[in-house]
Design a protein around this motif. Structure first.
Motif, PDB file in Angstrom:
ATOM      1  N   PRO A 181      25.283 -44.284  58.818  1.00  0.00           N
ATOM      2  CA  PRO A 181      24.191 -43.321  58.686  1.00  0.00           C
ATOM      3  C   PRO A 181      23.611 -43.324  57.267  1.00  0.00           C
ATOM      4  O   PRO A 181      24.305 -43.547  56.281  1.00  0.00           O
ATOM      5  N   ALA A 182      22.311 -43.067  57.186  1.00  0.00           N
ATOM      6  CA  ALA A 182      21.622 -42.966  55.904  1.00  0.00           C
ATOM      7  C   ALA A 182      20.406 -42.068  56.077  1.00  0.00           C
ATOM      8  O   ALA A 182      19.904 -41.881  57.195  1.00  0.00           O
ATOM      9  N   VAL A 183      19.943 -41.523  54.991  1.00  0.00           N
ATOM     10  CA  VAL A 183      18.721 -40.718  54.994  1.00  0.00           C
ATOM     11  C   VAL A 183      17.564 -41.637  54.660  1.00  0.00           C
ATOM     12  O   VAL A 183      17.590 -42.364  53.657  1.00  0.00           O
ATOM     13  N   VAL A 184      16.537 -41.624  55.507  1.00  0.00           N
ATOM     14  CA  VAL A 184      15.400 -42.519  55.387  1.00  0.00           C
ATOM     15  C   VAL A 184      14.155 -41.695  55.100  1.00  0.00           C
ATOM     16  O   VAL A 184      13.892 -40.698  55.780  1.00  0.00           O
ATOM     17  N   GLY A 185      13.376 -42.107  54.086  1.00  0.00           N
ATOM     18  CA  GLY A 185      12.139 -41.377  53.804  1.00  0.00           C
ATOM     19  C   GLY A 185      11.512 -41.778  52.493  1.00  0.00           C
ATOM     20  O   GLY A 185      11.942 -42.733  51.835  1.00  0.00           O
ATOM     21  N   ASP A 186      10.468 -41.019  52.104  1.00  0.00           N
ATOM     22  CA  ASP A 186       9.734 -41.282  50.875  1.00  0.00           C
ATOM     23  C   ASP A 186      10.355 -40.524  49.715  1.00  0.00           C
ATOM     24  O   ASP A 186      10.812 -39.389  49.863  1.00  0.00           O
ATOM     25  N   VAL A 187      10.340 -41.159  48.545  1.00  0.00           N
ATOM     26  CA  VAL A 187      10.694 -40.478  47.307  1.00  0.00           C
ATOM     27  C   VAL A 187       9.578 -40.715  46.310  1.00  0.00           C
ATOM     28  O   VAL A 187       8.814 -41.670  46.416  1.00  0.00           O
ATOM     29  N   GLY A 188       9.476 -39.820  45.329  1.00  0.00           N
ATOM     30  CA  GLY A 188       8.434 -39.959  44.317  1.00  0.00           C
ATOM     31  C   GLY A 188       7.448 -38.819  44.406  1.00  0.00           C
ATOM     32  O   GLY A 188       7.708 -37.769  44.989  1.00  0.00           O
ATOM     33  N   SER A 189       6.250 -39.026  43.821  1.00  0.00           N
ATOM     34  CA  SER A 189       5.206 -38.012  43.817  1.00  0.00           C
ATOM     35  C   SER A 189       4.071 -38.463  44.710  1.00  0.00           C
ATOM     36  O   SER A 189       4.065 -39.581  45.219  1.00  0.00           O
ATOM     37  N   GLU A 190       3.068 -37.598  44.878  1.00  0.00           N
ATOM     38  CA  GLU A 190       1.928 -37.942  45.717  1.00  0.00           C
ATOM     39  C   GLU A 190       1.138 -39.103  45.136  1.00  0.00           C
ATOM     40  O   GLU A 190       0.391 -39.771  45.853  1.00  0.00           O
ATOM     41  N   HIS A 191       1.280 -39.366  43.840  1.00  0.00           N
ATOM     42  CA  HIS A 191       0.552 -40.457  43.205  1.00  0.00           C
ATOM     43  C   HIS A 191       1.319 -41.766  43.217  1.00  0.00           C
ATOM     44  O   HIS A 191       0.744 -42.833  43.035  1.00  0.00           O
ATOM     45  N   SER A 192       2.624 -41.704  43.415  1.00  0.00           N
ATOM     46  CA  SER A 192       3.435 -42.925  43.430  1.00  0.00           C
ATOM     47  C   SER A 192       4.639 -42.702  44.335  1.00  0.00           C
ATOM     48  O   SER A 192       5.627 -42.091  43.936  1.00  0.00           O
ATOM     49  N   MET A 193       4.514 -43.187  45.562  1.00  0.00           N
ATOM     50  CA  MET A 193       5.569 -42.993  46.548  1.00  0.00           C
ATOM     51  C   MET A 193       6.356 -44.288  46.736  1.00  0.00           C
ATOM     52  O   MET A 193       5.825 -45.387  46.597  1.00  0.00           O
ATOM     53  N   SER A 194       7.619 -44.114  47.078  1.00  0.00           N
ATOM     54  CA  SER A 194       8.465 -45.261  47.387  1.00  0.00           C
ATOM     55  C   SER A 194       9.288 -44.921  48.622  1.00  0.00           C
ATOM     56  O   SER A 194       9.865 -43.838  48.720  1.00  0.00           O
ATOM     57  N   PHE A 195       9.319 -45.859  49.565  1.00  0.00           N
ATOM     58  CA  PHE A 195      10.098 -45.675  50.782  1.00  0.00           C
ATOM     59  C   PHE A 195      11.499 -46.222  50.535  1.00  0.00           C
ATOM     60  O   PHE A 195      11.657 -47.344  50.049  1.00  0.00           O
ATOM     61  N   THR A 196      12.510 -45.454  50.853  1.00  0.00           N
ATOM     62  CA  THR A 196      13.865 -45.892  50.539  1.00  0.00           C
ATOM     63  C   THR A 196      14.865 -45.293  51.512  1.00  0.00           C
ATOM     64  O   THR A 196      14.529 -44.441  52.334  1.00  0.00           O
ATOM     65  N   VAL A 197      16.095 -45.793  51.417  1.00  0.00           N
ATOM     66  CA  VAL A 197      17.224 -45.236  52.170  1.00  0.00           C
ATOM     67  C   VAL A 197      18.291 -44.800  51.175  1.00  0.00           C
ATOM     68  O   VAL A 197      18.523 -45.465  50.163  1.00  0.00           O
ATOM     69  N   ILE A 198      18.919 -43.671  51.474  1.00  0.00           N
ATOM     70  CA  ILE A 198      19.884 -43.072  50.556  1.00  0.00           C
ATOM     71  C   ILE A 198      21.106 -42.642  51.342  1.00  0.00           C
ATOM     72  O   ILE A 198      20.991 -42.186  52.483  1.00  0.00           O
ATOM     73  N   GLY A 199      22.282 -42.777  50.721  1.00  0.00           N
ATOM     74  CA  GLY A 199      23.497 -42.271  51.350  1.00  0.00           C
ATOM     75  C   GLY A 199      24.702 -43.142  51.057  1.00  0.00           C
ATOM     76  O   GLY A 199      24.611 -44.184  50.400  1.00  0.00           O
ATOM     77  N   ASP A 200      25.845 -42.717  51.550  1.00  0.00           N
ATOM     78  CA  ASP A 200      27.093 -43.426  51.299  1.00  0.00           C
ATOM     79  C   ASP A 200      27.067 -44.833  51.876  1.00  0.00           C
ATOM     80  O   ASP A 200      27.648 -45.758  51.304  1.00  0.00           O
TER      81      ASP A 200
END
Length: 375
Positions: free
Chosen positions: A280-299
């Motif tokens: 399992p991982a958390v999937v989504g966007d990180v960053g600000s409205e001006h510079s977004m990055s799609f990533t996965v986070i977790g153990d």
């Protein structure tokens, strides 16, 4: 200032040019319209060759040398973008149908109602402008898609291009995560010119990314020489674990092919370490409205990175978490049997930053198959 609309009048009647110049004298004076004249189809083709930006033709049917219908056929074969309004006394239905079937936009019969002709000309020019705007937007969309493809995986490009908010809310997914990097890259970079380092990285990334995309993966990020790939984004499937493992084999094969090229060029051979995990991982966007990055986070992601680091300690190019092997066995039994011939159970291993041990598998260096298996 808007450029004049170029109109080519093609008619063998001697007073037609005078009639056009008189009727449209204000538009000509104000440079709204710019007229060119020809007396038959061959002259028209020469005029179009000389000025390919001509927008519209006023075209008679019955002319010497080359008639209007023959000219329309020639323009169709050349895939010319110029539009044509038929201006002819031969207004019988057979001629008009032939002209329209060969690409004419509209028709005006002689004797010409000049007010009707102007309305038809403006309608045609408006249609041409609309088509050009649509073509401009299509080309802009293609450029945008091509630019996206330079930075995102094909599956994400399709999603980004098709929707206003393609990735949706942050969510939890079960994914396969692959970490890969070049062994000893930092030491190599110390002795290489920056341009040479960049050239090597670009080739490494290009060769490895091709394998990731071929196996349905998404590149999460590049970190120097490291590549982080995810399988199961934007949509998870039962084949994600098998695809990730197959990708690891393809990447190692691609590295061997590259090393053969480097041998021929008298360049040093490269080694790579790959760690693959599943969970399992958390999937989504990180960053600000001006510079977004799609990533996965977790153990799951952190563990994959630790497995990649473990390749150095164990002296192997590939370390696979047991969770991924179990997922492959459960979803692709035939692929799993082939994979298990190339993997060796190393039992539980302690990983930096984790409280509990993780059971791992490594690639057999003298295994029965050196090529990458296919799920």
């Amino acid at each position: 200032m808007t450029a004049s609309a170029k109109i080519l009048a093609v008619d063998d009647e001697p007073d037609f040019e005078f009639l056009i110049r008189q009727r449209f004298r204000r538009q000509i004076r104000e440079e709204e319209f710019a007229f060119r004249f020809a007396h038959h189809g061959e002259e028209a083709l020469s005029a179009l060759d000389a000025e390919p930006d001509i927008d519209l033709m006023l075209l008679d049917i019955n002319m010497p040398v080359m008639d209007g219908l023959t000219l329309l056929s020639e323009l169709s074969e050349r895939q010319s973008a110029v539009r044509a309004i038929i201006v002819s006394a031969y207004g019988d239905m057979a001629n008009l149908r032939t002209a329209m079937n060969r690409g004419a936009f509209d028709f005006v019969t002689k004797p010409v109602d000049l007010s009707d002709l102007e309305i038809t000309v403006r309608k045609a020019l408006a249609n041409i402008a609309k088509l050009r705007e649509m073509d401009r937007l299509r080309q802009a969309a293609e450029r945008a898609r091509n630019n996206l493809a330079r930075y995102f995986s094909p599956n994400l490009v399709e999603l980004l291009a098709a929707q206003d908010e393609p990735l949706g809310a942050v969510r939890r997914e079960t994914v396969a995560v692959l970490f890969a990097d070049i062994v000893g890259f930092t030491q190599m970079a110390e002795t290489m010119a920056p341009e040479a380092v960049m050239a090597m990285l670009r080739e490494f990334h290009a060769r490895m990314t091709a394998q990731i995309f071929a196996c349905g993966g998404t590149v999460d990020k590049y970190i120097g020489d490291a590549i982080v790939a995810v399988f199961g984004v934007p949509h998870a499937s039962s084949k994600d674990a098998a695809n990730a493992l197959a990708c690891a084999g393809k990447m190692l094969d691609a590295l061997e092919n590259w090393n053969r090229d480097r041998d021929r060029a008298a360049e040093g051979r490269l080694a790579m370490g790959i760690g693959v995990n599943y969970g399992p991982a958390v999937v989504g966007d990180v960053g600000s409205e001006h510079s977004m990055s799609f990533t996965v986070i977790g153990d799951t992601v952190n563990t994959a990175e630790r497995l990649q680091t473990l390749t150095r300690t164990l002296g192997t190019p590939l370390v696979v978490g047991d969770a991924l092997v179990a997922a492959v066995k459960g979803s692709s039994p035939e692929f799993a049997s082939e994979v298990m011939e190339q993997l060796e159970d190393q039992g539980e291993q302690r990983l930096r930053g984790r409280a509990g041990p993780v059971r791992i598998w490594t690639r057999k260096l003298n295994g029965s198959g050196s090529g990458s298996p296919r799920p």
